[in-house]
Design an enzyme around this catalytic site. Structure first.
Site, PDB file in Angstrom:
ATOM      1  N   ASP A 132       0.793  -1.235   0.000  1.00  0.00           N
ATOM      2  CA  ASP A 132       0.000   0.000   0.000  1.00  0.00           C
ATOM      3  C   ASP A 132       0.828   1.288   0.000  1.00  0.00           C
ATOM      4  O   ASP A 132       0.732   2.082  -0.929  1.00  0.00           O
ATOM      5  CB  ASP A 132      -0.968  -0.020   1.208  1.00  0.00           C
ATOM      6  CG  ASP A 132      -1.899   1.174   1.247  1.00  0.00           C
ATOM      7  OD1 ASP A 132      -2.515   1.467   0.220  1.00  0.00           O
ATOM      8  OD2 ASP A 132      -2.016   1.813   2.313  1.00  0.00           O
ATOM      9  N   CYS A 192     -21.743  -0.730  -9.669  1.00  0.00           N
ATOM     10  CA  CYS A 192     -20.855  -0.027  -8.735  1.00  0.00           C
ATOM     11  C   CYS A 192     -21.072   1.482  -8.833  1.00  0.00           C
ATOM     12  O   CYS A 192     -21.143   2.181  -7.820  1.00  0.00           O
ATOM     13  CB  CYS A 192     -19.392  -0.378  -9.016  1.00  0.00           C
ATOM     14  SG  CYS A 192     -18.923  -0.269 -10.749  1.00  0.00           S
ATOM     15  N   CYS A 212     -14.820  10.790  -2.831  1.00  0.00           N
ATOM     16  CA  CYS A 212     -14.961   9.422  -2.321  1.00  0.00           C
ATOM     17  C   CYS A 212     -15.037   9.445  -0.785  1.00  0.00           C
ATOM     18  O   CYS A 212     -14.231  10.103  -0.123  1.00  0.00           O
ATOM     19  CB  CYS A 212     -13.767   8.582  -2.788  1.00  0.00           C
ATOM     20  SG  CYS A 212     -13.751   6.921  -2.107  1.00  0.00           S
ATOM     21  N   CYS A 239     -15.591   3.299   3.051  1.00  0.00           N
ATOM     22  CA  CYS A 239     -16.831   2.999   2.323  1.00  0.00           C
ATOM     23  C   CYS A 239     -16.526   1.825   1.397  1.00  0.00           C
ATOM     24  O   CYS A 239     -15.390   1.677   0.934  1.00  0.00           O
ATOM     25  CB  CYS A 239     -17.260   4.216   1.511  1.00  0.00           C
ATOM     26  SG  CYS A 239     -18.608   3.922   0.347  1.00  0.00           S
ATOM     27  N   CYS A 242     -19.270   0.514  -3.601  1.00  0.00           N
ATOM     28  CA  CYS A 242     -18.978   0.124  -4.987  1.00  0.00           C
ATOM     29  C   CYS A 242     -18.380  -1.280  -5.070  1.00  0.00           C
ATOM     30  O   CYS A 242     -18.325  -1.878  -6.145  1.00  0.00           O
ATOM     31  CB  CYS A 242     -18.058   1.144  -5.652  1.00  0.00           C
ATOM     32  SG  CYS A 242     -16.499   1.374  -4.804  1.00  0.00           S
TER      33      CYS A 242
END
Ligand code: B12
Ligand code: SF4
Ligand code: SF4
Length: 312
Positions: A132, A192, A212, A239, A242
């Site tokens: 990441d 999505c 987002c 979240c 999607c």
């Protein structure tokens, strides 16, 4: 068995769900222009760090001089079905990925074990472990290593285990047999896009991260713009609308890695209790959780927005 096959076997034995290999060549010009176009459009917002290290981000050999191969792994984090009970108090939702202990140290530890195995079975190697935060286009490399396809939700979606997967890599100077990208592609059903509460995702495939909810609740660390606040609903942290709307997600198996600790009680948090937490209680209650990342003051502002939205 070739070295590549033995590495893949070991990766699965260690508890990864997918493993593939790509060479360490730079990502294609199409990917570079996608990234630069996205940054130039201002879609990264306050994530200014995404503008730096562009050479490394697009070329694994700039990250590790002499790199020849990238081993890409994926860990499925789809939680088991949870029983929801009717709640009288206002509750804030936590995205599935953050209901687990922080994935970064967990995946890094498994990758270190894999690197030790490779070094002991082949010869000492130079390597870099990435999860990441390393400047690397992880999804573009995962596509190349045959782990999945890029969905309209911008996720790396594996046809068998869906989009709820974390990625990690070992960039290494040893030469391995590369995989081929999958033939599958996202069918573009658009579920999505329709599920995205804020319009961050568009039918044309564009994605404005500044809209987002994941960005607004975790990364932005600034006040939520007034026009977006009502659209956050009761998303307190992250979240996944999607991802949840995607047909590949619905038929995917649940997380099989027993060592990856899931906390079902973190799926929904009592917002009034959350607003009363002290810094010390916050750090103890969410020790080892990604929920610590944005800090308590920012999350309390989000909690207030969630309460307003629930009572509207
Ligand atoms: C910045 C970031 C964010 C930002 C911006 C997200 C974004 N879409 O860029 C925010 C905070 C919003 C975010 C949110 C989330 N993130 Co995030 N994030 C990152 C990070 C650190 C960098 C991503 C990046 O470089 N973005 C810039 C854009 C331009 O790059 P890109 O989206 O990867 O697209 C590249 C390719 O995919 C390709 N591409 C794009 N579209 C298409 C279409 C086709 C047809 C093709 C062929 C290629 C292609 O082109 C681009 C350039 O090469 C990565 C880790 C990493 N180092 O890569 C994690 C990462 C992408 N995030 C991850 C996760 C889990 C999430 C969340 C689900 C967390 C949550 N539940 O809240 C959400 C999902 C939101 C979403 N729909 O994307 C995972 C995704 C795993 C997966 N299965 O894809 C990653 C890989 C971290 C990890 N190691 O597991 N994230
Ligand atoms: S994570 Fe939520 S807000 Fe972000 S693009 Fe997906 S549905 Fe939209
Ligand atoms: S919901 Fe449909 S369009 Fe979106 S990623 Fe999944 S398959 Fe592709």
């Amino acid at each position: 068995m070739t070295i590549t096959e033995r590495i893949k076997e070991k990766a699965l034995e260690l508890g990864f769900d997918l493993v593939g290999v790509t060479d360490a060549s730079p990502v294609g010009t199409e990917q570079v222009s996608r990234l630069i176009g996205w940054l130039d459009a201002g879609y990264a917002g306050r994530m200014t760090w995404l503008h730096s290290n562009l050479e490394k981000r697009t070329d694994p050999a700039k990250l590790l001089p002499g790199a020849k191969s990238v081993i890409v792994v994926a860990l499925n984090y789809k939680p088991a079905q949870q029983k929801t009970q009717a709640k009288t108090a206002p509750m804030g939702r936590v995205a599935q990925f953050a209901q687990y202990d922080d994935y970064h140290p967990f995946i890094k530890k498994m990758l270190r074990q894999l690197a030790d195995f490779i070094a002991s079975t082949t010869c000492p190697m130079q390597f870099k472990i990435c999860v990441d935060s390393t400047p690397l286009l992880e999804r573009a490399l995962a596509v190349r290593a045959g782990l999945g396809m890029i969905g309209k939700n911008r996720m790396l979606v594996n046809p068998r285990i869906g989009p709820q997967i974390f990625l990690g890599e070992i960039v290494t100077n040893i030469e391995l047999d590369p995989d081929k990208p999958l033939k599958d592609s996202c069918p573009g059903c658009g579920k999505c896009v329709a599920a995205c509460p804020t319009g961050a995702l568009k039918q044309d495939g564009s994605f404005d991260a500044t809209k987002c909810i994941s960005y607004l609740t975790i990364e932005a660390n600034t006040d939520v713009p007034a026009e977006l606040a009502p659209k956050i609903g009761n998303h307190l942290f992250g979240c996944a609308e999607c991802l949840m709307a995607c047909p590949y997600q619905q038929k995917a198996p649940t997380c099989a890695n027993k060592g990856f600790v899931h906390h079902p009680d973190r799926a929904e948090l009592n917002l009034n209790e959350f607003l009363n937490l002290t810094e010390e209680q916050f750090k103890i209650k969410f020790a080892r959780s990604p929920i610590l990342r944005p800090g308590l003051p920012h999350l309390k502002k989000i909690a207030q927005i969630c309460i307003q939205n629930l009572s509207a």
